[in-house]
Design a protein around this motif. Structure first.
Motif, mmCIF file in Angstrom:
data_model
loop_
_atom_site.group_PDB
_atom_site.id
_atom_site.type_symbol
_atom_site.label_atom_id
_atom_site.label_comp_id
_atom_site.label_asym_id
_atom_site.label_seq_id
_atom_site.Cartn_x
_atom_site.Cartn_y
_atom_site.Cartn_z
ATOM 1 N N LEU A 30 0.822 -1.206 0.000
ATOM 2 C CA LEU A 30 0.000 0.000 0.000
ATOM 3 C C LEU A 30 0.856 1.255 0.000
ATOM 4 N N PHE A 31 2.099 1.113 0.497
ATOM 5 C CA PHE A 31 2.962 2.272 0.637
ATOM 6 C C PHE A 31 4.036 2.341 -0.438
ATOM 7 N N LYS A 32 4.118 1.304 -1.259
ATOM 8 C CA LYS A 32 5.131 1.286 -2.302
ATOM 9 C C LYS A 32 4.567 1.844 -3.598
ATOM 10 N N LYS A 33 5.462 2.398 -4.392
ATOM 11 C CA LYS A 33 5.074 2.748 -5.749
ATOM 12 C C LYS A 33 4.697 1.448 -6.447
ATOM 13 N N LYS A 34 3.556 1.402 -7.060
ATOM 14 C CA LYS A 34 3.058 0.158 -7.630
ATOM 15 C C LYS A 34 3.923 -0.317 -8.797
ATOM 16 N N SER A 35 4.790 -1.257 -8.541
ATOM 17 C CA SER A 35 5.530 -1.883 -9.625
ATOM 18 C C SER A 35 4.706 -3.063 -10.106
ATOM 19 N N HIS A 36 4.956 -3.484 -11.324
ATOM 20 C CA HIS A 36 4.070 -4.463 -11.960
ATOM 21 C C HIS A 36 3.956 -5.752 -11.162
ATOM 22 N N HIS A 37 5.094 -6.256 -10.647
ATOM 23 C CA HIS A 37 5.033 -7.570 -10.030
ATOM 24 C C HIS A 37 4.500 -7.543 -8.604
ATOM 25 N N TYR A 38 4.161 -6.350 -8.081
ATOM 26 C CA TYR A 38 3.508 -6.303 -6.778
ATOM 27 C C TYR A 38 2.003 -6.516 -6.909
ATOM 28 N N TYR A 161 11.146 -11.102 -10.528
ATOM 29 C CA TYR A 161 11.141 -10.036 -11.518
ATOM 30 C C TYR A 161 12.426 -10.120 -12.328
ATOM 31 N N GLY A 162 12.386 -9.612 -13.548
ATOM 32 C CA GLY A 162 13.569 -9.728 -14.376
ATOM 33 C C GLY A 162 13.476 -8.908 -15.638
ATOM 34 N N SER A 163 14.391 -9.213 -16.563
ATOM 35 C CA SER A 163 14.465 -8.454 -17.808
ATOM 36 C C SER A 163 14.966 -9.344 -18.931
ATOM 37 N N PHE A 164 14.389 -9.150 -20.112
ATOM 38 C CA PHE A 164 14.945 -9.744 -21.318
ATOM 39 C C PHE A 164 16.180 -8.942 -21.724
ATOM 40 N N GLY A 167 15.845 -5.398 -22.891
ATOM 41 C CA GLY A 167 15.470 -4.356 -21.941
ATOM 42 C C GLY A 167 14.052 -4.446 -21.429
ATOM 43 N N GLN A 168 13.232 -5.316 -22.000
ATOM 44 C CA GLN A 168 11.843 -5.459 -21.563
ATOM 45 C C GLN A 168 11.780 -6.133 -20.197
ATOM 46 N N ASN A 169 11.225 -5.433 -19.208
ATOM 47 C CA ASN A 169 11.079 -5.987 -17.863
ATOM 48 C C ASN A 169 9.810 -6.827 -17.753
ATOM 49 N N PHE A 170 9.771 -7.680 -16.728
ATOM 50 C CA PHE A 170 8.612 -8.549 -16.529
ATOM 51 C C PHE A 170 8.544 -9.008 -15.076
ATOM 52 N N LEU A 187 4.645 -9.000 -18.873
ATOM 53 C CA LEU A 187 5.478 -7.857 -19.228
ATOM 54 C C LEU A 187 5.136 -6.636 -18.384
ATOM 55 N N SER A 188 6.161 -5.843 -18.092
ATOM 56 C CA SER A 188 6.007 -4.686 -17.215
ATOM 57 C C SER A 188 6.508 -3.425 -17.898
#
Length: 232
Positions: A30-38, A161-164, A167-170, A187-188
């Protein structure tokens, strides 16, 4: 493949044992910037960001840092022994090292199995908040389809979490990793891992060096009074 089933079961038990961590991760989101994998994703087929892959097109490696080689071998042996599947460990795991890093090649593992193994090593060898275990999947023909990933330690070992290489994150949500043979890479639009920077910290050259099978390594350890360098 019973050994990987045992590992997955252990991870589920561990997740239950660290319930406080799970609750904290839920609150902290709730307090984190919403990253995709959260964000808990839907099943792969209903995820608009789903990126299906043919996992048979990849060779799989795990990099582990700040751990003794003998500790890695002991963990693999004890896991295989408990699962009554030492033959799988002997035949499908190869290892070498450079400096403080160990590189493990894993063969004949599914998308879910391999992601579970990375988290399994992280659970057993976690040292601090920074990741010291990484998975690397190298595409056999398409260079830019290589990808790196690691465990998000803030989500009770549920997320990766990771990256191709392009540069594409996921993100990968482990509980859904076995729902489709093409995996559940989502994908993120965030940039949580830089492939090139992360790869520069890893002994990538190890994967092209000759590796020793665990079967041969255990044979050497049983026959010699002094273990080979790196596996004391």
């Amino acid at each position: 493949m019973e050994v990987l089933g045992i590992i997955l079961l252990f991870i589920l038990v561990m997740a239950g044992c660290v319930g406080y961590l799970f609750l904290w991760s839920k609150v902290s989101r709730l307090f984190k910037k919403k990253s995709h994998h959260y964000i808990e994703p839907p099943v792969p087929e209903k995820d608009k960001d789903w990126y299906p892959i043919d996992f048979s097109d990849y060779s799989c490696f795990i990099f582990i840092n700040k751990v003794k080689g003998r500790e890695i071998l002991d963990l693999l042996y004890s896991t295989g022994y408990q699962a009554e599947d030492l033959d799988y460990i002997y035949k499908n795991f190869e290892i070498n090292y450079k400096g403080s890093w160990y590189a493990i090649k894993v063969s004949n593992a599914s998308f879910e199995d391999f992601k579970t193994l990375v988290i399994w090593f992280e659970i057993n060898f976690a040292i601090d908040y920074e990741p010291n275990v990484y998975g690397f999947c190298r595409h056999k023909t398409k260079f830019l389809q290589d990808y790196l990933f690691t465990t998000d330690k803030g989500t009770a070992y549920e997320d990766l979490y990771g990256s191709f290489r392009n540069g594409q994150n996921f993100g990968i949500y482990l509980p859904n990793a076995g729902l489709n043979p093409s995996g559940n890479i989502s994908l993120s639009r965030n940039n949580e891992m830089n492939f090139n920077i992360t790869a520069s910290k890893l002994p990538m050259e190890c994967i092209d060096m000759e590796m020793i099978s665990l079967e041969k390594l255990f044979e050497i350890l049983n026959e010699q009074s002094f273990p080979p360098k790196g596996f004391e």
